[in-house]
Scaffold this motif. Structure first.
Motif, PDB file in Angstrom:
ATOM      1  N   LEU A 203       0.825  -1.209   0.000  1.00 24.44           N
ATOM      2  CA  LEU A 203       0.000   0.000   0.000  1.00 24.44           C
ATOM      3  C   LEU A 203       0.860   1.262   0.000  1.00 24.44           C
ATOM      4  N   LEU A 204       1.899   1.274   0.831  1.00 21.59           N
ATOM      5  CA  LEU A 204       2.757   2.462   0.912  1.00 21.59           C
ATOM      6  C   LEU A 204       3.497   2.709  -0.394  1.00 21.59           C
ATOM      7  N   SER A 205       4.065   1.655  -0.977  1.00 20.05           N
ATOM      8  CA  SER A 205       4.851   1.836  -2.206  1.00 20.05           C
ATOM      9  C   SER A 205       3.956   2.219  -3.380  1.00 20.05           C
ATOM     10  N   THR A 206       2.824   1.545  -3.523  1.00 18.29           N
ATOM     11  CA  THR A 206       1.935   1.830  -4.648  1.00 18.29           C
ATOM     12  C   THR A 206       1.366   3.239  -4.565  1.00 18.29           C
ATOM     13  N   THR A 207       0.862   3.611  -3.378  1.00 20.12           N
ATOM     14  CA  THR A 207       0.283   4.943  -3.224  1.00 20.12           C
ATOM     15  C   THR A 207       1.355   6.024  -3.361  1.00 20.12           C
ATOM     16  N   GLY A 208       2.525   5.799  -2.751  1.00 19.48           N
ATOM     17  CA  GLY A 208       3.607   6.787  -2.829  1.00 19.48           C
ATOM     18  C   GLY A 208       4.094   7.000  -4.244  1.00 19.48           C
ATOM     19  N   LEU A 209       4.302   5.907  -4.984  1.00 21.04           N
ATOM     20  CA  LEU A 209       4.772   6.032  -6.362  1.00 21.04           C
ATOM     21  C   LEU A 209       3.707   6.664  -7.262  1.00 21.04           C
ATOM     22  N   ALA A 210       2.443   6.286  -7.047  1.00 21.94           N
ATOM     23  CA  ALA A 210       1.372   6.869  -7.850  1.00 21.94           C
ATOM     24  C   ALA A 210       1.273   8.377  -7.620  1.00 21.94           C
ATOM     25  N   LEU A 211       1.384   8.808  -6.365  1.00 23.06           N
ATOM     26  CA  LEU A 211       1.350  10.240  -6.071  1.00 23.06           C
ATOM     27  C   LEU A 211       2.566  10.952  -6.645  1.00 23.06           C
ATOM     28  N   TRP A 224       5.810  23.739 -11.078  1.00 19.66           N
ATOM     29  CA  TRP A 224       6.335  23.088  -9.878  1.00 19.66           C
ATOM     30  C   TRP A 224       5.885  23.759  -8.581  1.00 19.66           C
ATOM     31  N   GLY A 225       5.555  25.043  -8.634  1.00 19.78           N
ATOM     32  CA  GLY A 225       5.232  25.765  -7.404  1.00 19.78           C
ATOM     33  C   GLY A 225       3.772  25.759  -7.026  1.00 19.78           C
ATOM     34  N   ALA A 226       2.918  25.167  -7.827  1.00 17.10           N
ATOM     35  CA  ALA A 226       1.481  25.176  -7.560  1.00 17.10           C
ATOM     36  C   ALA A 226       1.135  24.168  -6.459  1.00 17.10           C
ATOM     37  N   PRO A 227       0.119  24.475  -5.635  1.00 16.39           N
ATOM     38  CA  PRO A 227      -0.317  23.512  -4.613  1.00 16.39           C
ATOM     39  C   PRO A 227      -0.695  22.153  -5.190  1.00 16.39           C
ATOM     40  N   ALA A 228      -1.239  22.161  -6.431  1.00 17.43           N
ATOM     41  CA  ALA A 228      -1.629  20.904  -7.069  1.00 17.43           C
ATOM     42  C   ALA A 228      -0.426  20.003  -7.332  1.00 17.43           C
ATOM     43  N   THR A 229       0.775  20.583  -7.332  1.00 14.52           N
ATOM     44  CA  THR A 229       2.002  19.804  -7.470  1.00 14.52           C
ATOM     45  C   THR A 229       2.631  19.539  -6.113  1.00 14.52           C
ATOM     46  N   LEU A 230       2.739  20.576  -5.284  1.00 16.26           N
ATOM     47  CA  LEU A 230       3.476  20.473  -4.023  1.00 16.26           C
ATOM     48  C   LEU A 230       2.800  19.532  -3.028  1.00 16.26           C
ATOM     49  N   VAL A 231       1.471  19.567  -2.954  1.00 15.29           N
ATOM     50  CA  VAL A 231       0.771  18.729  -1.969  1.00 15.29           C
ATOM     51  C   VAL A 231       0.965  17.237  -2.268  1.00 15.29           C
ATOM     52  N   PRO A 232       0.653  16.757  -3.495  1.00 14.37           N
ATOM     53  CA  PRO A 232       0.891  15.327  -3.756  1.00 14.37           C
ATOM     54  C   PRO A 232       2.369  14.955  -3.698  1.00 14.37           C
ATOM     55  N   LEU A 233       3.263  15.901  -4.056  1.00 11.14           N
ATOM     56  CA  LEU A 233       4.693  15.608  -3.975  1.00 11.14           C
ATOM     57  C   LEU A 233       5.121  15.406  -2.528  1.00 11.14           C
ATOM     58  N   ALA A 234       4.633  16.251  -1.618  1.00  8.14           N
ATOM     59  CA  ALA A 234       4.963  16.110  -0.199  1.00  8.14           C
ATOM     60  C   ALA A 234       4.393  14.807   0.363  1.00  8.14           C
ATOM     61  N   LEU A 235       3.163  14.477  -0.025  1.00  7.86           N
ATOM     62  CA  LEU A 235       2.567  13.223   0.432  1.00  7.86           C
ATOM     63  C   LEU A 235       3.344  12.021  -0.103  1.00  7.86           C
ATOM     64  N   ALA A 236       3.784  12.110  -1.355  1.00  5.04           N
ATOM     65  CA  ALA A 236       4.561  11.021  -1.940  1.00  5.04           C
ATOM     66  C   ALA A 236       5.860  10.808  -1.181  1.00  5.04           C
ATOM     67  N   VAL A 237       6.566  11.889  -0.870  1.00  3.05           N
ATOM     68  CA  VAL A 237       7.825  11.781  -0.115  1.00  3.05           C
ATOM     69  C   VAL A 237       7.572  11.166   1.253  1.00  3.05           C
ATOM     70  N   ALA A 238       6.488  11.603   1.924  1.00  3.04           N
ATOM     71  CA  ALA A 238       6.177  11.068   3.247  1.00  3.04           C
ATOM     72  C   ALA A 238       5.863   9.569   3.180  1.00  3.04           C
ATOM     73  N   LEU A 239       5.061   9.170   2.197  1.00  2.39           N
ATOM     74  CA  LEU A 239       4.685   7.763   2.074  1.00  2.39           C
ATOM     75  C   LEU A 239       5.870   6.885   1.697  1.00  2.39           C
TER      76      LEU A 239
END
Length: 478
Positions: A203-211, A224-239
């Motif tokens: 679950l962690l790898s699939t969701t993180g890579l997809a994000l 790169w600076g838009a919230p639509a990019t930064l939010v999923p990117l931050a979640l991906a790094v965390a996952l």
């Protein structure tokens, strides 16, 4: 090669596995030139049209590690056949789609099928072959990746003359043939596992890579600076960080971290990501140059890639002999160096240029260099890997190649758009494309520097695989 595979026919055995990679790579580009027809026929908006490509990339990139592990656990041939079946049915769905929603959903399912097929086919190669034979087949693997990318552009243009739907329907008979041959020629193999399946890791790898893939592809639309990019990117790094931490504790992890103790794996995958990035950047901006500067049609733009694909095929299919002569590390360096020089040449193409002197010669030289670099970059991370870790190694190679390619392309599109002084990348001036191609050359040079970190014995003609005892000992140190 194993005795069982030899009895069943080595040629067809290898042909099935290489055919899988060819079809998966073909489908990544064959749809590109048909997008205008898709938009007109289905009434899609420009924003939704981009997701015809992105939906495939998202599910494909996000599920590669899981696909590799399912092959190890359930049986590699079984998962290969299942993936090909899913790919065929979803391709049929794409070809018969009556609206945008159906097409995008079908493309996402198609990416799931590709994520099952691609890493499992490579895992069979890594687990079954060794030495020069493995080098030869992985060289062919690289050849099919590069050849399919170019032929996809041409085939898409030709099929698009009849209907964009044939760009998807063509996969159905190919998949049927691959399934029949796989059932007859590919032996079943799996890895015995101790402990419960690593559901949390999956679950962690699939969701993180997809994000991560989602965030990268979104940069082409919002930056790169838009919230639509930064939010999923931050979640991906965390996952993905949580995934790595969990892999240290899981009894049967999806990615045993001991594999990264091999420098060929850790450094090799980084180089694979950069090599994939150089390929994506070159294909994208050479296509733009042909269409927007030279004013070529979609079909003519596809023809531009024929000599490039021939050059890639030439060096990729001879990669085994070149590696035997120069060594793996030196072959990788030579390929990346020639790619970088060629991209610098391409970056200097003038706005009023012509095809033969300004595009043909440097692009063919690039194909020769990148073909060798790509083949060697697939071979390097598989070197020294024990057969029981073949699925993990193939999943990592496929993931880094795809995600690295998407990330590098997104960065270079941003650079080109910035130099052009516009937010849209639909029309770019030749100088802006030149800056992006210089960025691609920089990517090659970075890969060249990383290659120097590979162990010197990588240049030995043959490499003994790491024993299970050694990898077990290594795992205790983590």
């Amino acid at each position: 090669m194993t005795e069982a595979a030899g009895r069943q026919g080595r040629g067809l055995f290898v042909g099935v596995l290489i055919g899988v990679q060819f079809m998966v790579s073909l489908d990544a580009t064959i749809v590109n030139v048909a997008l205008p027809s898709v938009q007109q026929d289905l009434g899609m908006t420009p924003a939704s049209l981009g997701w015809v490509v992105n939906a495939y990339a998202l599910s494909f990139g996000g599920l590669l590690l899981l696909g590799a592990r399912l092959g190890d656990t359930l049986g590699r041939r079984r998962v290969l056949v299942a993936g090909a079946t899913v790919f065929a049915l979803s391709s049929l769905w794409c070809g018969l789609a009556a609206g945008p929603g159906q097409l995008l959903a079908a493309r996402a399912v198609q990416g799931c099928g590709a994520a099952l097929m691609s890493p499992v086919a490579m895992a069979i190669v890594i687990a079954t072959l060794d030495g020069r034979e493995r080098h030869r087949v992985l060289g062919l693997w690289g050849a099919m990746s590069g050849l399919a990318g170019g032929l996809g552009m041409l085939a898409g243009g030709v099929l698009g003359l009849f209907s964009w739907r044939w760009n998807f329907l063509v996969n159905v008979p190919i998949c049927a043939i691959l399934v029949l041959l796989a059932l007859r020629r590919v032996p079943e193999s799996r890895v015995a596992r101790a402990g419960r399946p690593d559901v949390l890791g999956a679950l962690l790898s699939t969701t993180g890579l997809a994000l991560l893939v989602f965030a990268v592809v979104r940069t082409r639309e919002v930056g790169w600076g838009a919230p639509a990019t930064l939010v999923p990117l931050a979640l991906a790094v965390a996952l993905l960080t949580a995934f790595i931490l969990w892999q240290r504790r899981a009894s049967d992890p999806i990615v045993p971290l001991r594999i990264f103790q091999l420098r060929t794996v850790s450094v090799g995958n980084a180089v694979t990501a950069l090599t994939g990035g150089a390929g994506q950047v070159t294909y994208f901006f050479v296509t733009l140059y042909a269409q927007q500067v030279l004013d070529f049609s979609s079909l003519a733009s596809g023809l531009v890639f024929l000599p490039i694909s021939a050059a890639i095929f030439l060096t990729s299919t001879r990669a085994s002999g070149l590696i035997q002569f120069m060594g793996l590390r030196h072959s990788l360096m030579a390929g990346l160096a020639l790619s970088a020089v060629s991209l610098v040449w391409l970056a200097r193409t003038p706005p009023d240029g012509s095809y033969a002197p300004d595009l043909l010669i440097p692009s063919v030289l690039w194909g020769l260099g990148w073909g060798l670099a790509q083949a060697a970059s697939f071979i390097t991370p598989a070197r020294g890997v024990d057969p029981e870790l073949a699925g993990t190694a193939s999943g990592l190679i496929a993931t880094t190649y795809r995600v690295g390619g998407a990330a590098c392309l997104a960065v270079m599109i941003t650079i080109a758009a910035g130099r052009a002084g516009e937010a849209s990348t639909t029309v770019l001036a030749a100088p802006a494309m030149g800056h992006a191609l210089l960025g691609g050359a920089t990517v090659c040079l970075l890969g060249l520097l990383l290659t120097a970190l590979l162990p010197r014995d990588t240049d030995a003609p043959q490499g003994a695989p790491v024993s299970r005892a050694a990898t077990t000992s290594d795992s205790r140190q983590l």
